[in-house]
Write a protein that holds these residues in place. Structure first.
Motif, short mmCIF file in Angstrom:
data_model
loop_
_atom_site.label_atom_id
_atom_site.label_comp_id
_atom_site.label_asym_id
_atom_site.label_seq_id
_atom_site.Cartn_x
_atom_site.Cartn_y
_atom_site.Cartn_z
N ASP A 269 0.82 -1.21 0.00
CA ASP A 269 0.00 0.00 0.00
C ASP A 269 0.86 1.26 0.00
OD1 ASP A 269 -3.01 -0.98 0.81
OD2 ASP A 269 -1.46 -2.26 1.64
N ILE A 270 2.08 1.15 0.55
CA ILE A 270 2.99 2.29 0.62
C ILE A 270 4.35 1.86 0.07
CG2 ILE A 270 4.18 3.93 2.14
CD1 ILE A 270 1.88 3.67 4.11
N GLU A 271 4.92 2.66 -0.81
CA GLU A 271 6.27 2.41 -1.32
C GLU A 271 7.19 3.48 -0.77
OE1 GLU A 271 6.61 1.86 -5.52
OE2 GLU A 271 4.99 0.37 -5.61
N ALA A 272 8.18 3.06 0.00
CA ALA A 272 9.15 3.97 0.59
C ALA A 272 10.29 4.22 -0.38
CB ALA A 272 9.68 3.39 1.90
N ALA A 273 10.88 5.40 -0.29
CA ALA A 273 11.99 5.74 -1.17
C ALA A 273 13.29 5.09 -0.71
CB ALA A 273 12.17 7.25 -1.24
N THR A 274 13.48 4.96 0.62
CA THR A 274 14.70 4.38 1.16
C THR A 274 14.34 3.39 2.27
OG1 THR A 274 14.95 6.16 2.79
CG2 THR A 274 16.05 6.45 0.66
N ALA A 275 15.26 2.46 2.55
CA ALA A 275 15.00 1.42 3.56
C ALA A 275 14.82 2.01 4.95
CB ALA A 275 16.15 0.42 3.55
N ASP A 276 15.51 3.11 5.25
CA ASP A 276 15.40 3.65 6.61
C ASP A 276 14.07 4.36 6.86
OD1 ASP A 276 15.79 5.94 5.15
OD2 ASP A 276 17.43 6.71 6.37
N GLN A 277 13.23 4.50 5.82
CA GLN A 277 11.91 5.08 6.02
C GLN A 277 10.89 4.04 6.49
OE1 GLN A 277 10.92 6.80 2.23
NE2 GLN A 277 12.11 8.65 2.57
N ILE A 278 11.17 2.76 6.28
CA ILE A 278 10.18 1.72 6.56
C ILE A 278 9.91 1.61 8.05
CG2 ILE A 278 9.71 -0.75 6.44
CD1 ILE A 278 11.14 -0.81 3.77
N LEU A 279 10.96 1.55 8.87
CA LEU A 279 10.78 1.33 10.30
C LEU A 279 9.98 2.45 10.97
CD1 LEU A 279 11.54 -1.02 12.05
CD2 LEU A 279 13.64 0.17 12.71
N PRO A 280 10.26 3.73 10.72
CA PRO A 280 9.42 4.78 11.32
C PRO A 280 7.96 4.68 10.91
CG PRO A 280 11.46 5.73 10.50
CD PRO A 280 11.41 4.32 10.00
N MET A 281 7.69 4.26 9.67
CA MET A 281 6.30 4.12 9.23
C MET A 281 5.62 2.95 9.91
SD MET A 281 6.08 5.34 5.25
CE MET A 281 7.43 4.41 4.54
N VAL A 282 6.39 1.87 10.15
CA VAL A 282 5.84 0.74 10.90
C VAL A 282 5.51 1.18 12.33
CG1 VAL A 282 6.35 -1.53 11.88
CG2 VAL A 282 6.94 -1.04 9.50
N LYS A 283 6.42 1.91 12.95
CA LYS A 283 6.18 2.40 14.32
C LYS A 283 4.96 3.31 14.38
CE LYS A 283 11.01 2.17 15.88
NZ LYS A 283 12.18 2.93 16.38
N ALA A 284 4.69 4.01 13.28
CA ALA A 284 3.52 4.90 13.23
C ALA A 284 2.25 4.15 12.82
CB ALA A 284 3.79 6.03 12.24
N ASN A 285 2.35 2.81 12.76
CA ASN A 285 1.19 1.95 12.46
C ASN A 285 0.60 2.18 11.08
OD1 ASN A 285 0.99 0.48 15.02
ND2 ASN A 285 0.43 2.48 15.90
N LEU A 286 1.47 2.54 10.12
CA LEU A 286 0.99 2.72 8.76
C LEU A 286 0.90 1.41 7.99
CD1 LEU A 286 2.89 5.98 7.72
CD2 LEU A 286 0.55 5.73 8.55
N GLY A 287 1.51 0.36 8.53
CA GLY A 287 1.44 -0.92 7.83
C GLY A 287 2.49 -1.90 8.32
N ILE A 288 2.52 -3.06 7.68
CA ILE A 288 3.48 -4.12 7.98
C ILE A 288 4.73 -3.90 7.15
CG2 ILE A 288 3.81 -6.62 8.10
CD1 ILE A 288 1.36 -5.42 9.69
#
Length: 303
Positions: free
Chosen positions: A221-240
């Motif tokens: 549902d969400i495509e991150a530009a860099t790998a280090d963006q994924i963890l903060p988005m997970v912590k913010a409950n945006l997805g798996i």
């Protein structure tokens, strides 16, 4: 057609900065000379290269086409100049590295730290790229070494050497308690929003294949530009998300991040060193390789 190198040089800087004024400043020339050179180049080529307005200029379609070729040529020229500077040993010169973010964080950073301590006179130029982009930069001679994550398409002109495994884990935030403390299938996981890197990188390709092998669609549902963006988005409950275990600290587990115990286990990926088999290896690159092969894998903080 006899067009001088200087004319293409003026075109390159004008296209790069989208400004006659900034091009003149970069070339230590006058704006009227820059304008006249571009006008003569357009007449020689028989096309319009720029659309002029009061403050900026924009490339036409013909200008974009020419800029792609000219920029490649200038990158090669700059690479040649840097290659000559690199030939002087380990007291100076440039070492150019292209690396994925995962390869950088999982393996390369402590290697570069050791190299820097031993050879402080060598200037390190680091490009942060996806695996396909890193391989392309290496193939073009724009880097001495590439550090990539699998899967990677290696041609006959390149050689790949595995350096360490990367174990990735599925993680979620506190908003998904039904995914923790039990076994979860990929089919069940696919019903939740997922976060991934973009579809042109090796990570997207890896997970697309993994899900397809188990007959489950992979539709983030969400495509991150860099790998280090994924963890903060997970912590913010945006997805798996799927991240290397070594990205996580011990303090993360059970606080803002929760592991998902998948029924279908993720296969390991690898960080690989890729180099050209045709180009001679500079002294600095040889020394970096020695440190790589003596360097232990990164610590794993998974529970």
């Amino acid at each position: 057609m006899n067009i001088s190198y200087d004319a293409y040089r003026v075109f390159f800087y004008t296209a790069k900065y989208r400004s006659f004024t900034l091009a003149a400043r970069a070339l230590q020339n006058s704006q009227p000379n820059i304008t006249r050179t571009i006008k003569n180049l357009e007449q020689a080529l028989g096309c319009t290269l720029f659309l002029r307005n009061n403050r900026r200029v924009e490339l036409t379609q013909d200008g974009e086409t020419l800029y792609r070729h000219v920029s490649d040529a200038f990158e090669q020229l700059q690479a040649g100049e840097e290659a000559l500077r690199r030939g002087g040993g380990l007291d100076g010169g440039i070492l150019r590295i292209t690396a994925t973010e995962v390869a950088l964080r999982v393996f390369l950073l402590p290697v570069l730290s050791q190299f820097r301590a031993r050879y402080p006179g060598v200037h390190i130029k680091l490009l942060n790229s996806s695996t396909p982009a890193a391989i392309e930069e290496l193939s073009k001679g724009l880097a001495d070494l590439a550090f990539v994550t699998t899967p990677a398409d290696i041609t006959g002109k390149l050689r790949s050497t595995p350096l360490t495994d990367v174990r990735e884990v599925a993680v979620c935030g506190g908003a998904y308690p039904s995914l923790t403390g039990c076994k979860v299938t990929l089919e069940a996981l696919s019903g939740y929003p997922m976060i991934s890197l973009g579809e042109h990188g090796s990570t997207y390709r890896f997970y697309s294949q993994f899900f397809a092998d188990h007959h489950v669609p992979f539709e983030p549902d969400i495509e991150a530009a860099t790998a280090d963006q994924i963890l903060p988005m997970v912590k913010a409950n945006l997805g798996i998300g799927f991240v290397p275990a070594s990205f996580l600290s011990e303090a993360d587990w059970g606080q803002s991040i929760y592991p998902i115990d998948l029924v279908q286990k993720l296969p390991p990926r690898q960080v690989c060193l890729v180099e050209s088999v045709q180009q001679p290896t500079a002294a600095a690159a040889k020394e970096l390789k020695k440190i790589c092969f003596a360097h232990p894998p990164a610590a794993d903080h998974s529970p």
